[in-house]
Design a protein around this motif. Sequence first.
Motif, PDB file in Angstrom:
ATOM      1  N   ALA A  40       0.832  -1.201   0.000  1.00  0.00           N
ATOM      2  CA  ALA A  40       0.000   0.000   0.000  1.00  0.00           C
ATOM      3  C   ALA A  40       0.865   1.249   0.000  1.00  0.00           C
ATOM      4  CB  ALA A  40      -0.908   0.007   1.222  1.00  0.00           C
ATOM      5  N   SER A  41       0.347   2.281  -0.630  1.00  0.00           N
ATOM      6  CA  SER A  41       0.977   3.594  -0.624  1.00  0.00           C
ATOM      7  C   SER A  41       0.001   4.577   0.001  1.00  0.00           C
ATOM      8  CB  SER A  41       1.310   4.020  -2.056  1.00  0.00           C
ATOM      9  OG  SER A  41       1.770   5.353  -2.065  1.00  0.00           O
ATOM     10  N   TYR A  42       0.453   5.283   1.029  1.00  0.00           N
ATOM     11  CA  TYR A  42      -0.365   6.288   1.699  1.00  0.00           C
ATOM     12  C   TYR A  42       0.222   7.656   1.393  1.00  0.00           C
ATOM     13  CZ  TYR A  42      -2.273   2.358   4.246  1.00  0.00           C
ATOM     14  OH  TYR A  42      -2.868   1.170   4.565  1.00  0.00           O
ATOM     15  N   PHE A  43      -0.643   8.629   1.179  1.00  0.00           N
ATOM     16  CA  PHE A  43      -0.150   9.948   0.844  1.00  0.00           C
ATOM     17  C   PHE A  43      -1.001  11.042   1.484  1.00  0.00           C
ATOM     18  CE2 PHE A  43      -2.956   8.375  -2.408  1.00  0.00           C
ATOM     19  CZ  PHE A  43      -3.888   9.393  -2.537  1.00  0.00           C
ATOM     20  N   LEU A  44      -0.352  12.162   1.704  1.00  0.00           N
ATOM     21  CA  LEU A  44      -0.984  13.382   2.169  1.00  0.00           C
ATOM     22  C   LEU A  44      -0.238  14.513   1.483  1.00  0.00           C
ATOM     23  CD1 LEU A  44      -2.784  15.088   4.108  1.00  0.00           C
ATOM     24  CD2 LEU A  44      -0.883  14.941   5.734  1.00  0.00           C
ATOM     25  N   GLU A  45      -0.908  15.216   0.631  1.00  0.00           N
ATOM     26  CA  GLU A  45      -0.282  16.274  -0.155  1.00  0.00           C
ATOM     27  C   GLU A  45      -1.178  17.498  -0.200  1.00  0.00           C
ATOM     28  OE1 GLU A  45       2.754  16.103  -1.539  1.00  0.00           O
ATOM     29  OE2 GLU A  45       3.024  14.028  -0.913  1.00  0.00           O
ATOM     30  N   HIS A  46      -0.574  18.678  -0.216  1.00  0.00           N
ATOM     31  CA  HIS A  46      -1.392  19.860  -0.446  1.00  0.00           C
ATOM     32  C   HIS A  46      -1.468  20.086  -1.954  1.00  0.00           C
ATOM     33  CE1 HIS A  46       2.258  22.297  -0.996  1.00  0.00           C
ATOM     34  NE2 HIS A  46       2.710  21.703   0.104  1.00  0.00           N
ATOM     35  N   VAL A  47      -2.558  20.687  -2.385  1.00  0.00           N
ATOM     36  CA  VAL A  47      -2.821  20.850  -3.814  1.00  0.00           C
ATOM     37  C   VAL A  47      -3.358  22.244  -4.092  1.00  0.00           C
ATOM     38  CG1 VAL A  47      -3.296  18.385  -4.141  1.00  0.00           C
ATOM     39  CG2 VAL A  47      -5.170  19.939  -3.606  1.00  0.00           C
ATOM     40  N   VAL A  48      -3.458  22.556  -5.370  1.00  0.00           N
ATOM     41  CA  VAL A  48      -4.008  23.845  -5.779  1.00  0.00           C
ATOM     42  C   VAL A  48      -5.490  23.924  -5.396  1.00  0.00           C
ATOM     43  CG1 VAL A  48      -4.624  23.117  -8.125  1.00  0.00           C
ATOM     44  CG2 VAL A  48      -4.066  25.519  -7.669  1.00  0.00           C
ATOM     45  N   SER A  49      -5.910  25.103  -5.012  1.00  0.00           N
ATOM     46  CA  SER A  49      -7.307  25.328  -4.625  1.00  0.00           C
ATOM     47  C   SER A  49      -8.215  25.414  -5.837  1.00  0.00           C
ATOM     48  CB  SER A  49      -7.425  26.632  -3.842  1.00  0.00           C
ATOM     49  OG  SER A  49      -6.864  26.510  -2.583  1.00  0.00           O
ATOM     50  N   ASP A  50      -9.500  25.465  -5.568  1.00  0.00           N
ATOM     51  CA  ASP A  50     -10.505  25.673  -6.598  1.00  0.00           C
ATOM     52  C   ASP A  50     -10.257  27.031  -7.256  1.00  0.00           C
ATOM     53  OD1 ASP A  50     -13.258  26.940  -7.379  1.00  0.00           O
ATOM     54  OD2 ASP A  50     -13.560  24.760  -7.366  1.00  0.00           O
ATOM     55  N   PRO A  51     -10.280  27.088  -8.612  1.00  0.00           N
ATOM     56  CA  PRO A  51      -9.990  28.347  -9.312  1.00  0.00           C
ATOM     57  C   PRO A  51     -10.889  29.525  -8.930  1.00  0.00           C
ATOM     58  CG  PRO A  51      -9.936  26.535 -10.843  1.00  0.00           C
ATOM     59  CD  PRO A  51     -10.450  25.978  -9.535  1.00  0.00           C
ATOM     60  N   SER A  52     -12.050  29.264  -8.388  1.00  0.00           N
ATOM     61  CA  SER A  52     -12.940  30.364  -8.028  1.00  0.00           C
ATOM     62  C   SER A  52     -12.682  30.892  -6.613  1.00  0.00           C
ATOM     63  CB  SER A  52     -14.399  29.911  -8.141  1.00  0.00           C
ATOM     64  OG  SER A  52     -14.659  28.878  -7.208  1.00  0.00           O
ATOM     65  N   SER A  53     -11.673  30.354  -5.927  1.00  0.00           N
ATOM     66  CA  SER A  53     -11.437  30.741  -4.537  1.00  0.00           C
ATOM     67  C   SER A  53     -10.358  31.817  -4.414  1.00  0.00           C
ATOM     68  CB  SER A  53     -11.030  29.517  -3.715  1.00  0.00           C
ATOM     69  OG  SER A  53      -9.742  29.096  -4.082  1.00  0.00           O
ATOM     70  N   CYS A  54     -10.409  32.495  -3.314  1.00  0.00           N
ATOM     71  CA  CYS A  54      -9.387  33.482  -2.980  1.00  0.00           C
ATOM     72  C   CYS A  54      -8.049  32.783  -2.737  1.00  0.00           C
ATOM     73  CB  CYS A  54      -9.829  34.275  -1.757  1.00  0.00           C
ATOM     74  SG  CYS A  54      -8.646  35.515  -1.229  1.00  0.00           S
ATOM     75  N   THR A  55      -8.105  31.592  -2.148  1.00  0.00           N
ATOM     76  CA  THR A  55      -6.882  30.834  -1.875  1.00  0.00           C
ATOM     77  C   THR A  55      -6.133  30.525  -3.167  1.00  0.00           C
ATOM     78  OG1 THR A  55      -7.912  29.860   0.078  1.00  0.00           O
ATOM     79  CG2 THR A  55      -5.961  28.753  -0.775  1.00  0.00           C
ATOM     80  N   TYR A  56      -6.863  30.189  -4.229  1.00  0.00           N
ATOM     81  CA  TYR A  56      -6.252  29.916  -5.531  1.00  0.00           C
ATOM     82  C   TYR A  56      -5.434  31.129  -5.992  1.00  0.00           C
ATOM     83  CZ  TYR A  56      -6.054  28.831 -10.554  1.00  0.00           C
ATOM     84  OH  TYR A  56      -5.647  28.581 -11.832  1.00  0.00           O
ATOM     85  N   PHE A  57      -6.049  32.297  -5.901  1.00  0.00           N
ATOM     86  CA  PHE A  57      -5.367  33.533  -6.279  1.00  0.00           C
ATOM     87  C   PHE A  57      -4.101  33.725  -5.440  1.00  0.00           C
ATOM     88  CE2 PHE A  57      -4.703  38.057  -5.357  1.00  0.00           C
ATOM     89  CZ  PHE A  57      -4.365  38.510  -6.625  1.00  0.00           C
ATOM     90  N   LEU A  58      -4.246  33.575  -4.133  1.00  0.00           N
ATOM     91  CA  LEU A  58      -3.105  33.771  -3.239  1.00  0.00           C
ATOM     92  C   LEU A  58      -2.016  32.731  -3.478  1.00  0.00           C
ATOM     93  CD1 LEU A  58      -4.966  34.688   0.057  1.00  0.00           C
ATOM     94  CD2 LEU A  58      -3.685  36.221  -1.452  1.00  0.00           C
ATOM     95  N   GLN A  59      -2.391  31.492  -3.773  1.00  0.00           N
ATOM     96  CA  GLN A  59      -1.388  30.467  -4.077  1.00  0.00           C
ATOM     97  C   GLN A  59      -0.542  30.878  -5.276  1.00  0.00           C
ATOM     98  OE1 GLN A  59      -4.057  27.075  -4.389  1.00  0.00           O
ATOM     99  NE2 GLN A  59      -2.981  26.085  -2.687  1.00  0.00           N
ATOM    100  N   HIS A  60      -1.177  31.427  -6.307  1.00  0.00           N
ATOM    101  CA  HIS A  60      -0.436  31.837  -7.494  1.00  0.00           C
ATOM    102  C   HIS A  60       0.403  33.088  -7.251  1.00  0.00           C
ATOM    103  CE1 HIS A  60      -2.975  28.861  -9.428  1.00  0.00           C
ATOM    104  NE2 HIS A  60      -2.105  28.884 -10.409  1.00  0.00           N
ATOM    105  N   VAL A  61      -0.095  33.986  -6.439  1.00  0.00           N
ATOM    106  CA  VAL A  61       0.662  35.199  -6.123  1.00  0.00           C
ATOM    107  C   VAL A  61       1.915  34.859  -5.314  1.00  0.00           C
ATOM    108  CG1 VAL A  61       0.620  37.334  -4.756  1.00  0.00           C
ATOM    109  CG2 VAL A  61      -1.308  36.775  -6.257  1.00  0.00           C
ATOM    110  N   PHE A  62       1.752  34.001  -4.308  1.00  0.00           N
ATOM    111  CA  PHE A  62       2.854  33.716  -3.391  1.00  0.00           C
ATOM    112  C   PHE A  62       3.706  32.511  -3.785  1.00  0.00           C
ATOM    113  CE2 PHE A  62       0.014  36.181  -0.597  1.00  0.00           C
ATOM    114  CZ  PHE A  62       0.905  37.185  -0.259  1.00  0.00           C
TER     115      PHE A  62
END
Length: 114
Positions: A40-62
């Motif tokens: 088995a392979s277990y994973f926990l990863e952060h990913v890009v947010s939904d394009p309509s979210s503020c977080t998505y914008f901030l992820q691309h800015v920062f």
Amino acid sequence: MEEVDDESVDVVVCTLVLCSVANMRRVLQEVRRILKTGGASYFLEHVVSDPSSCTYFLQHVFEPLWYYLGDGCMVTRATWKDLEQGWANFLTCGPHSVQKCDRGAGPGAFGHAM
């Protein structure tokens, strides 16, 4: 990971790693190569947010600064897409909040494949 024999590992745990590797598909191929049949392979990863979210914008800015400070971490990757393509018998993955695990990076993907 050539020094690890084929089908020699029962479990692989990947935690906040795939965002930083140059060739994610190659890493997933290596995981599949070293896993024993039924492993088995277990994973926990952060990913890009939904394009309509503020977080998505901030992820691309920062992201340029985050990349530098986070040792190559790319918070705008859609990691779950490569995970889904890399595992024919994919069990669990999807966008879920992991902010408690990695504040500021946004949503994440977690699950396992066999």
